[in-house]
Design a protein around this motif. Structure first.
Motif, short mmCIF file in Angstrom:
data_model
loop_
_atom_site.label_atom_id
_atom_site.label_comp_id
_atom_site.label_asym_id
_atom_site.label_seq_id
_atom_site.Cartn_x
_atom_site.Cartn_y
_atom_site.Cartn_z
N GLY A 184 -39.67 -4.71 32.47
CA GLY A 184 -39.45 -6.11 32.77
C GLY A 184 -40.74 -6.80 33.16
N VAL A 185 -41.52 -6.15 34.03
CA VAL A 185 -42.79 -6.73 34.48
C VAL A 185 -43.82 -6.69 33.35
CG1 VAL A 185 -44.72 -6.45 36.08
CG2 VAL A 185 -42.37 -6.15 36.90
N VAL A 186 -43.92 -5.55 32.67
CA VAL A 186 -44.90 -5.40 31.59
C VAL A 186 -44.65 -6.41 30.48
CG1 VAL A 186 -45.64 -3.86 29.72
CG2 VAL A 186 -45.46 -2.99 32.06
N SER A 187 -43.38 -6.66 30.16
CA SER A 187 -43.06 -7.56 29.06
C SER A 187 -43.50 -8.99 29.33
CB SER A 187 -41.55 -7.53 28.78
OG SER A 187 -40.82 -8.14 29.83
N ASP A 188 -43.55 -9.40 30.60
CA ASP A 188 -44.05 -10.74 30.92
C ASP A 188 -45.54 -10.85 30.63
OD1 ASP A 188 -41.65 -11.91 31.77
OD2 ASP A 188 -41.86 -11.15 33.81
N ARG A 189 -46.20 -9.72 30.49
CA ARG A 189 -47.64 -9.72 30.25
C ARG A 189 -48.00 -9.46 28.79
NH1 ARG A 189 -50.63 -9.57 34.90
NH2 ARG A 189 -49.46 -9.33 36.83
N ILE A 190 -47.36 -8.48 28.17
CA ILE A 190 -47.74 -8.14 26.79
C ILE A 190 -46.83 -8.80 25.75
CG2 ILE A 190 -48.63 -5.91 27.59
CD1 ILE A 190 -46.23 -4.58 26.21
N GLY A 191 -45.76 -9.42 26.21
CA GLY A 191 -44.84 -10.10 25.29
C GLY A 191 -43.51 -9.39 25.21
N TRP A 192 -42.43 -10.16 25.23
CA TRP A 192 -41.08 -9.60 25.18
C TRP A 192 -40.81 -8.90 23.86
CZ3 TRP A 192 -39.09 -15.04 26.92
CH2 TRP A 192 -39.40 -15.24 28.27
N ARG A 193 -41.22 -9.55 22.78
CA ARG A 193 -40.91 -9.01 21.45
C ARG A 193 -41.64 -7.69 21.20
NH1 ARG A 193 -42.67 -10.59 15.91
NH2 ARG A 193 -44.43 -11.57 16.95
N THR A 194 -42.90 -7.61 21.63
CA THR A 194 -43.66 -6.37 21.47
C THR A 194 -43.02 -5.23 22.23
OG1 THR A 194 -45.72 -7.63 21.23
CG2 THR A 194 -45.92 -5.31 21.86
N THR A 195 -42.58 -5.51 23.44
CA THR A 195 -41.96 -4.48 24.27
C THR A 195 -40.67 -3.98 23.63
OG1 THR A 195 -42.87 -5.56 26.25
CG2 THR A 195 -41.10 -3.96 26.59
N ILE A 196 -39.84 -4.91 23.15
CA ILE A 196 -38.56 -4.53 22.54
C ILE A 196 -38.78 -3.69 21.29
CG2 ILE A 196 -36.49 -5.42 21.40
CD1 ILE A 196 -36.90 -7.98 23.18
N GLY A 197 -39.68 -4.14 20.42
CA GLY A 197 -39.87 -3.48 19.13
C GLY A 197 -40.43 -2.07 19.25
N TRP A 198 -41.51 -1.93 20.04
CA TRP A 198 -42.19 -0.64 20.09
C TRP A 198 -41.60 0.31 21.13
CZ3 TRP A 198 -44.96 1.10 16.30
CH2 TRP A 198 -45.58 0.19 15.43
N PHE A 199 -41.53 -0.14 22.38
CA PHE A 199 -41.04 0.75 23.43
C PHE A 199 -39.54 0.96 23.33
CE2 PHE A 199 -44.98 -0.97 25.27
CZ PHE A 199 -45.61 0.21 25.61
N GLY A 200 -38.79 -0.09 22.92
CA GLY A 200 -37.35 0.02 22.83
C GLY A 200 -36.88 0.64 21.53
N ALA A 201 -37.03 -0.10 20.42
CA ALA A 201 -36.43 0.33 19.15
C ALA A 201 -37.07 1.60 18.59
CB ALA A 201 -36.51 -0.82 18.14
N VAL A 202 -38.39 1.58 18.43
CA VAL A 202 -39.07 2.76 17.88
C VAL A 202 -38.94 3.94 18.83
CG1 VAL A 202 -41.28 3.70 17.14
CG2 VAL A 202 -40.66 1.36 16.51
N GLY A 203 -39.11 3.67 20.13
CA GLY A 203 -38.99 4.74 21.11
C GLY A 203 -37.63 5.39 21.09
N CYS A 204 -36.56 4.60 21.01
CA CYS A 204 -35.20 5.15 21.00
C CYS A 204 -34.88 5.90 19.71
CB CYS A 204 -34.18 4.04 21.22
SG CYS A 204 -34.01 3.53 22.94
N ALA A 205 -35.44 5.45 18.59
CA ALA A 205 -35.21 6.15 17.32
C ALA A 205 -35.66 7.60 17.43
CB ALA A 205 -35.93 5.44 16.18
N VAL A 206 -36.78 7.81 18.11
CA VAL A 206 -37.30 9.17 18.29
C VAL A 206 -36.54 9.91 19.39
CG1 VAL A 206 -39.34 10.51 18.94
CG2 VAL A 206 -39.59 8.48 17.49
N SER A 207 -36.33 9.25 20.53
CA SER A 207 -35.78 9.95 21.69
C SER A 207 -34.31 10.31 21.54
CB SER A 207 -36.00 9.12 22.96
OG SER A 207 -35.28 7.90 22.91
N VAL A 208 -33.53 9.50 20.78
CA VAL A 208 -32.11 9.85 20.62
C VAL A 208 -31.97 11.12 19.78
CG1 VAL A 208 -31.59 8.52 18.50
CG2 VAL A 208 -29.81 8.86 20.26
N LEU A 209 -32.88 11.32 18.83
CA LEU A 209 -32.87 12.57 18.07
C LEU A 209 -33.25 13.75 18.97
CD1 LEU A 209 -34.64 11.37 14.78
CD2 LEU A 209 -32.21 11.88 15.09
N ALA A 210 -34.26 13.53 19.82
CA ALA A 210 -34.70 14.59 20.73
C ALA A 210 -33.60 14.95 21.72
CB ALA A 210 -35.96 14.15 21.47
N LEU A 211 -32.87 13.94 22.21
CA LEU A 211 -31.83 14.16 23.20
C LEU A 211 -30.77 15.13 22.70
CD1 LEU A 211 -30.34 13.45 25.86
CD2 LEU A 211 -29.34 11.48 24.65
#
Length: 445
Positions: free
Chosen positions: A292-319
């Motif tokens: 939440g704090v980081v996204s106010d600095r680097i951008g909401w869309r960047t945070t969602i796309g990379w940390f959220g969507a791409v990150g979850c694509a990898v981590s849900v398989l690992a889980l």
């Protein structure tokens, strides 16, 4: 520009302002946390509980949870639309009442009697409760916080939301289940719900949430129409709704299949699974604040796309697949669970981004955002219901990973309109911004 505005806000005002919490809503965040603890108590065992009390099979239990998801989806949309008309506080009162009434009926007439049709009806209708309560408070948050600090504010909302559902809720169940049984635990949860609801509704006196948010001339039918017409008047908001569905649809689907996977196939105890779930989402609530704090600095869309969507694509398989490869290694399962919990938090800024995509129709945007959040509770279990039989758990998890890849692509379209960018620069709230939507086009890079 966002970074400058957020930094200025962080250097001025009270400690609550610097943390990103609207001070008048502090007791609301605490109340939502307590409420969601009560709601989250069941998250780690409700599917096997329903299976063992009248459903009979895992698939039939998933039908009950899918019915619940349908009402959650509808109530989530209504929470935004009705908050515009009646004010968030009144809608929260309705949600609290619905949850309590239908939970009593579910427990006493459905589960206690092993009556599958009544469980299906009452548990489904109870689904109207928590979205009307929790997501109406989210509307209150977005109406109150400055845009420049909105990412942090919604981060605190999801800290409270996921702090209860399922983190502290599952931890509570791991203690109370051995002492009181699952029935007793569910009755205890009902009391926790009542305490959280009362705490929130009595403790918050901020006046914005007591009144309607729609302009004075807007009538009920018009307000509901505005919350629907935004689908075609602001197509980027519609895209955001799809991203929000994908955010937690796999999470809700995993809650149907993972309890049996970890206990029957991996050999963990019920307590092991509930503790794993608590640790996973304890990680999530920390990263909700961080992103939440980081996204106010680097951008909401960047945070969602990379940390959220791409990150979850990898981590849900690992889980799912890493514990399957290393059967019986509990701490490896905990580790990959923590990674999935962390990446889920990367989607937190969607709650700041979506109303900012349509500052002239914030109520409609919030209705669609909440529809996405509730839709996830339907889509995830529905995918399990449709594909668990033919594809098995492996196939379902691969579908979930594919959805996250789709979300990463869709995020490219979620650029802010000029009015919201200007509000960020000037430190305004969304109430002070005007609408200036842009056509739906992906960025050049």
């Amino acid at each position: 520009m966002r970074s400058t505005a957020a930094s200025t806000a962080a250097r001025t005002g009270t400690v609550w302002d610097r943390a990103g919490i609207p001070r008048p809503l502090l007791f609301g965040f605490i109340g939502v946390l307590i409420f969601m603890i009560g709601d989250g108590v069941e998250s780690g065992f409700i599917a096997p509980f329903i299976k063992g009390n009248g459903a009979g099979t895992e698939v039939r239990a998933s039908y009950v949870i899918t019915a619940y998801g349908v009402t959650v989806m509808l109530a989530s949309w209504l929470s935004g639309a009705l908050s515009e008309l009646w004010g968030p506080r009144r809608v929260m009162q309705i949600g609290l009442t619905v949850w309590i009434v239908f939970d009593v009926l579910f427990l006493s007439l459905g589960a206690a009697q092993g009556n599958y049709p009544l469980m299906l009806v009452f548990y489904g209708l109870r689904g109207f409760g928590y979205p009307l309560f929790a997501f109406s408070f989210l509307v209150w948050v977005t109406a109150t916080a400055p845009v420049a600090r909105l990412g942090a504010a919604v981060g605190w909302f999801y800290f409270a939301f996921t702090g209860g559902l399922p983190t502290l809720g599952s931890l509570t169940a791991s203690v109370t289940n051995p002492l009181f049984g699952k029935f007793g635990t569910l009755w205890i949860a009902l009391g926790v719900i009542a305490v959280g609801g009362a705490f929130c509704l009595v403790g918050v006196r901020e006046r914005t949430g007591f009144a309607r948010l729609a302009p004075p001339g807007v009538r009920p039918v018009q307000s509901l129409a505005r919350s629907l017409s935004i689908v075609w008047t602001h197509p980027k908001v519609t895209v955001g709704c799809i991203v929000r569905i994908i955010n937690t649809a796999p999470q809700f689907g995993l809650w149907v299949i993972l309890p049996a996977f970890f206990t029957d196939e991996m050999g963990f105890t019920d307590g092991d699974w509930l503790r794993l779930l608590s640790i996973m989402f304890a990680t999530n609530i920390f990263f909700n604040l961080l992103f939440g704090v980081v996204s106010d600095r680097i951008g909401w869309r960047t945070t969602i796309g990379w940390f959220g969507a791409v990150g979850c694509a990898v981590s849900v398989l690992a889980l799912y697949f890493v514990p399957k490869l290393l059967t019986g290694n509990y701490w490896v399962a905990v580790g990959v669970g923590m990674v999935y919990g962390a990446t889920l938090a990367g989607f937190v800024p969607i709650s700041a981004l979506m109303p900012s995509l349509a500052p002239g129709n914030k109520g409609g945007a919030m209705a669609l955002l909440n529809l996405g959040a509730g839709g996830a509770a339907f889509v995830g279990p529905a995918i399990v219901s449709l594909f668990l039989g033919p594809l098995g758990r492996d196939g379902v998890v691969l579908i979930f990973a594919g959805l996250y890849v789709v979300a990463a692509v869709l995020t490219l379209f979620l650029r802010l309109p000029k009015a919201s960018e200007e509000a960020i620069r000037e430190g305004k709230s969304l109430h002070e911004a005007t609408d200036d939507d842009e056509p739906l086009t992906a960025p050049a890079t």
